[in-house]
Design a protein around this motif. Structure first.
Motif, PDB file in Angstrom:
ATOM      1  N   PRO A 132     -33.670  -0.315  38.376  1.00 37.45           N
ATOM      2  CA  PRO A 132     -34.547  -0.965  37.387  1.00 37.45           C
ATOM      3  C   PRO A 132     -33.781  -1.511  36.185  1.00 37.45           C
ATOM      4  N   GLY A 136     -34.185  -5.073  34.427  1.00 32.18           N
ATOM      5  CA  GLY A 136     -34.260  -5.283  32.975  1.00 32.18           C
ATOM      6  C   GLY A 136     -33.266  -6.334  32.502  1.00 32.18           C
ATOM      7  N   TYR A 143     -36.379 -13.792  29.695  1.00 34.66           N
ATOM      8  CA  TYR A 143     -36.957 -13.785  28.337  1.00 34.66           C
ATOM      9  C   TYR A 143     -36.245 -14.800  27.446  1.00 34.66           C
ATOM     10  N   VAL A 163     -38.192   4.272  43.086  1.00 29.65           N
ATOM     11  CA  VAL A 163     -37.944   3.314  42.017  1.00 29.65           C
ATOM     12  C   VAL A 163     -37.463   1.962  42.568  1.00 29.65           C
ATOM     13  N   GLU A 166     -40.666   0.046  43.122  1.00 29.39           N
ATOM     14  CA  GLU A 166     -41.202  -0.340  41.819  1.00 29.39           C
ATOM     15  C   GLU A 166     -40.431  -1.544  41.266  1.00 29.39           C
ATOM     16  N   SER A 167     -39.124  -1.487  41.408  1.00 33.94           N
ATOM     17  CA  SER A 167     -38.257  -2.530  40.849  1.00 33.94           C
ATOM     18  C   SER A 167     -38.449  -3.848  41.595  1.00 33.94           C
ATOM     19  N   MET A 170     -41.786  -5.473  40.625  1.00 36.26           N
ATOM     20  CA  MET A 170     -41.803  -6.123  39.302  1.00 36.26           C
ATOM     21  C   MET A 170     -40.987  -7.419  39.314  1.00 36.26           C
ATOM     22  N   TRP A 174     -42.925 -10.918  38.595  1.00 33.50           N
ATOM     23  CA  TRP A 174     -42.613 -11.702  37.385  1.00 33.50           C
ATOM     24  C   TRP A 174     -41.562 -12.781  37.635  1.00 33.50           C
TER      25      TRP A 174
ATOM     26  N   PHE B  40     -40.196  -6.994  22.132  1.00 30.98           N
ATOM     27  CA  PHE B  40     -41.344  -7.254  23.003  1.00 30.98           C
ATOM     28  C   PHE B  40     -41.990  -5.936  23.406  1.00 30.98           C
ATOM     29  N   MET B  42     -44.178  -3.741  26.370  1.00 30.83           N
ATOM     30  CA  MET B  42     -44.653  -3.685  27.749  1.00 30.83           C
ATOM     31  C   MET B  42     -45.228  -2.317  28.063  1.00 30.83           C
ATOM     32  N   ARG B  66     -45.434 -13.649  27.327  1.00 29.57           N
ATOM     33  CA  ARG B  66     -43.985 -13.450  27.389  1.00 29.57           C
ATOM     34  C   ARG B  66     -43.591 -12.181  26.649  1.00 29.57           C
ATOM     35  N   ARG B  67     -44.271 -11.887  25.552  1.00 27.64           N
ATOM     36  CA  ARG B  67     -43.853 -10.768  24.702  1.00 27.64           C
ATOM     37  C   ARG B  67     -44.786  -9.566  24.761  1.00 27.64           C
ATOM     38  N   VAL B  69     -46.446  -7.595  27.785  1.00 23.96           N
ATOM     39  CA  VAL B  69     -46.383  -7.626  29.243  1.00 23.96           C
ATOM     40  C   VAL B  69     -47.170  -6.465  29.848  1.00 23.96           C
ATOM     41  N   ASP B  70     -48.195  -6.795  30.596  1.00 29.70           N
ATOM     42  CA  ASP B  70     -48.923  -5.780  31.367  1.00 29.70           C
ATOM     43  C   ASP B  70     -48.091  -5.412  32.585  1.00 29.70           C
ATOM     44  N   THR B  71     -47.891  -4.133  32.796  1.00 21.97           N
ATOM     45  CA  THR B  71     -47.037  -3.699  33.911  1.00 21.97           C
ATOM     46  C   THR B  71     -47.866  -3.091  35.029  1.00 21.97           C
ATOM     47  N   PRO B  72     -47.280  -3.039  36.214  1.00 22.15           N
ATOM     48  CA  PRO B  72     -47.884  -2.208  37.261  1.00 22.15           C
ATOM     49  C   PRO B  72     -47.756  -0.734  36.868  1.00 22.15           C
ATOM     50  N   SER B  74     -45.954   1.861  37.286  1.00 19.07           N
ATOM     51  CA  SER B  74     -44.608   2.182  37.785  1.00 19.07           C
ATOM     52  C   SER B  74     -43.772   2.673  36.608  1.00 19.07           C
ATOM     53  N   GLY B  77     -40.062   2.650  36.881  1.00 18.96           N
ATOM     54  CA  GLY B  77     -39.590   1.272  37.007  1.00 18.96           C
ATOM     55  C   GLY B  77     -39.587   0.532  35.691  1.00 18.96           C
ATOM     56  N   PHE B  78     -40.681   0.579  34.955  1.00 19.37           N
ATOM     57  CA  PHE B  78     -40.686  -0.254  33.743  1.00 19.37           C
ATOM     58  C   PHE B  78     -39.996   0.408  32.560  1.00 19.37           C
ATOM     59  N   LEU B  81     -36.603  -0.717  33.400  1.00 21.65           N
ATOM     60  CA  LEU B  81     -36.494  -2.132  33.037  1.00 21.65           C
ATOM     61  C   LEU B  81     -36.252  -2.272  31.537  1.00 21.65           C
TER      62      LEU B  81
END
Lengths: 345, 341
Positions: A132, A136, A143, A163, A166-167, A170, A174, B40, B42, B66-67, B69-72, B74, B77-78, B81
């Motif tokens: 992940p 990012g 971004y 994970v 999940e990665s 996403m 996106w 940002f 999320m 863009r700034r 962010v709705d996530t799944p 996870s 994961g996020f 991220l």
């Protein structure tokens, strides 16, 4: 079906200079790791030492297909990634020795190399944990509306960590510029892939996320190069993440402490017969890019680099104990090296 | 009183109207996102839904997808991220719907966020904020009622904030967003509606500075997050009997302002620690150890701890009340401490 075709045409085919550079990089990784193993046996290197001998084509082919500013993350088997990115072998060896001149100041060791100037965002010790992070890095590119591409490099073992799903979801959701590069060496430590994965075609994991994927011959540096070149183009130009599965083999055990008694000799011999260095040499000789003379020059140059790296590491000063708590936080609150790094004094 | 301990701050001229703890957090994020384009947000349902607790209300409208962010769903994961984006120089605010879901992301928080600066020799920073509300009291039972301050405060490389007031919620969150290190920002579900003054756009509450919430000379009570309010009501009870307690709120657990805590205990010679987490290896256990190290000779009684009961949180309302620290528990602990005089 695994793609093994190496008859590449321009612009997919690297030019002679790049081919030679890739060859030298592979020889360097091989010799660097063989020497690291010797130094480990002498007790000069501590902790775990995971060697990628046999995997050089997958490492070099993929990284050579990227731009130098495309960020990558990796696993704990990542000496090759650093070297392929152009990190100084001296500083990489000094890191393995745990010296202050190491690429991470001796704080990371073999499993945690990083060279952020070269956009190598590190080796990580938890299987799947760095994936992940690459997403990012891809998110940050998107971004900032940049045009680089992030590549997550991980092993077959990581494909069974949640994970990853999940990665990938996403990144696909996106439209992030990310390449999921799985170096399938067919073993999670000592467990063969068919004893760990219900479906051993790992590239199929991408399909669930609507993501294109390819399975490549990871022993062929050109096959890997071409696959990642296309993946990078997809990510860069179309914001389409994808997955690459490179099928390869590590010749040594999981780490230096693995006696490697469970894998059949016949299996090892079968893979070693397709050694990525020998295979690539044959291609290069065949087209005249490499001659016996230049090959000898490459080997001599690599030998010098590796011996200099060992000497440099060996002669480097230890990490000052006063630095014990130096990098815990951006601005240490305390000079006390015995911890409590943020207790105001 | 220690010179370091900030007294309850006056409202700044720009923000005279009392606002809720929830709105204080929203203001902090809005102001920092206006100030710095690298910030940002999320998380799950932070955008269109405006947050499970409405802390992100209006932010999607103002800053766009863009700034915000709705996530799944996870969390690992996020959060991961966010760490990667922070390593690349962005300043992510990652909202976890509750602290309970941080457990799913613990590998990312502990193995990556807390470690990347150190293990790579200072080559990268991780300016990440992970916000999450915790605490119990709404009959959400065993899996949705955690207070995990101790878990995070245990980890070198993380900073941990636990604001008790709207002023601190805003000021600490702004400081967290500007911080170059990963911050675990522990909000309290039970405090979102709590109103009070807040600071202006440039008023930050620095990390590592405790606040005195009440002055007193008979006993020091160290209280974390929502427990500050439980403790203040206990202190009012005790004041009726002529027992004056000094209530200190550490505000951040990492860094910890042990000096202000110890200075207060040296004056009162007694200490009670109140937390919502469990007693074993908890924040209270750690603070007690630190205070014993700092001021053993000044103590006239053993340090007392008030915490949740050492059980998973039960559903039944009466049992939940019995498991959570109540003002009466604090009153009893102070009396016990004074009785040992």
């Amino acid at each position: 079906m695994t793609e093994t075709d190496t008859t590449l045409l321009p612009p997919e085919r690297p030019d002679a200079a790049l081919m030679l550079q890739m060859y030298e990089s592979m020889v360097l990784i091989r010799r660097f790791e063989e020497r690291a193993a010797e130094e480990y046996m002498k007790g000069h290197i501590g902790g775990f030492l995971h060697l990628a001998i046999g995997e050089e084509a997958a490492v070099v082919g993929s990284i050579s297909a990227l731009r130098p500013d495309d960020p990558i993350t990796s696993t704990y088997r990542e000496h090759g990634q650093a070297l392929a990115r152009g990190s100084d072998p001296k500083r990489v060896m000094a890191e393995l020795f745990g010296r202050s001149t190491g690429i991470c100041g001796g704080l990371g060791g073999s499993m945690h190399l990083m060279d952020v100037e070269r956009h190598f965002y590190g080796g990580y010790g938890i299987v799947g944990g760095s994936i992940p992070l690459a997403v990012g890095l891809g998110f940050a590119i998107s971004y900032r509306e940049g045009d680089s591409v992030a590549m997550a490099m991980f092993g077959d073992g990581a494909t069974n960590q949640g994970v990853l799903a999940e990665s990938m979801n996403m990144a696909a959701l996106w439209k992030l510029p990310v390449i999921f590069f799985v170096l399938n060496n067919h073993y999670g430590m000592g467990t063969a892939i068919d004893r760990a994965s219900a479906d051993t075609d790992l590239f199929k994991r991408a399909e669930a996320h609507g993501m294109p994927a390819k399975q490549l011959d990871g022993m062929s540096v050109l096959a890997v190069y071409r696959g990642v070149l296309e993946a990078a183009r997809l990510a860069r130009e179309e914001r389409q993440p994808s997955m690459i599965e490179a099928r390869a083999y590590r010749y040594r055990g999981h780490s230096m402490s693995d006696p490697d008694t469970t894998r059949a000799d016949e299996e090892k011999e079968r893979w070693e017969a397709r050694d990525p260095l020998v295979t690539f040499e044959r291609v290069l000789y065949g087209e005249g890019t490499l001659t016996a003379e230049t090959a000898e020059a490459v080997r001599a140059s690599v030998e010098t680099q590796v011996e200099e790296a060992v000497a440099f590491a060996d002669e480097s000063p230890p990490v000052p104990e006063a630095d014990l708590a130096r990098h815990v936080y951006a601005h240490p609150w305390s000079e006390d090296p015995r911890g409590s790094a943020v207790v105001p004094r | 009183m220690s010179t370091k301990a900030a007294s309850a701050p006056a409202a700044s001229p720009g923000a005279a109207k009392p606002v809720s703890y929830r709105e204080a957090l929203t203001q902090a994020m809005r102001e920092e996102m206006q100030r710095d384009p690298s910030v940002f947000l999320m998380g799950e349902d932070v955008g269109r839904y405006e947050g499970a607790f409405k802390v992100t209300r209006g932010l999607l409208r103002e800053f766009g997808e863009r700034r915000v962010v709705d996530t799944p769903i996870s969390e690992a994961g996020f959060v991961g991220l966010g760490i990667g984006a922070a390593m690349a120089g962005l300043r992510p605010i990652v909202e976890l719907m509750t602290v309970n879901f941080s457990i799913v992301a613990m590998d990312q928080i502990v193995n990556n966020a807390a470690k990347v600066r150190y293990m790579f020799g200072g080559q990268v920073a991780c300016p990440l904020v992970v916000r999450m509300p915790g605490g119990a009291g709404h009959q959400l039972a065993a899996q949705h009622s955690h207070s995990l301050e101790a878990w995070f405060a245990h980890i070198p490389g993380l900073k941990v904030a636990a604001p008790a007031t709207p002023f601190d919620a805003k000021g600490l969150l702004k400081a967290a967003i500007r911080d170059d290190d990963p911050v675990i920002f522990l909000e309290s579900e039970g405090l979102y509606a709590k109103k009070g003054p807040v600071g202006g756009p440039d008023e930050l509450v620095p990390f590592g500075r405790a606040a005195a919430r009440r002055a007193g000379s008979d006993c020091t009570i160290v209280a974390i997050s929502r427990m500050v309010w439980i403790t203040l009501s206990a202190a009012e009870e005790l004041a009726k009997e002529g027992i004056e307690c000094e209530v200190i709120d550490p505000r951040t657990l990492r860094p910890l302002d042990i000096e202000t805590l110890a200075a207060s205990v040296r004056r009162t010679s007694r200490a009670v620690i109140v937390e919502e987490g469990w007693p074993e290896c908890g924040v209270g256990a750690n603070l007690a150890a630190r205070l014993y190290e700092e001021c053993f000779d000044d103590l006239d009684a053993p340090i007392a701890r008030v915490s949740s009961a050492d059980v998973p949180m039960p559903y039944a309302k009466n049992l939940e009340m019995a498991a959570l620290p109540q003002p009466a528990d604090v009153v009893a602990a102070v009396r016990r401490t004074l009785g040992a005089r």
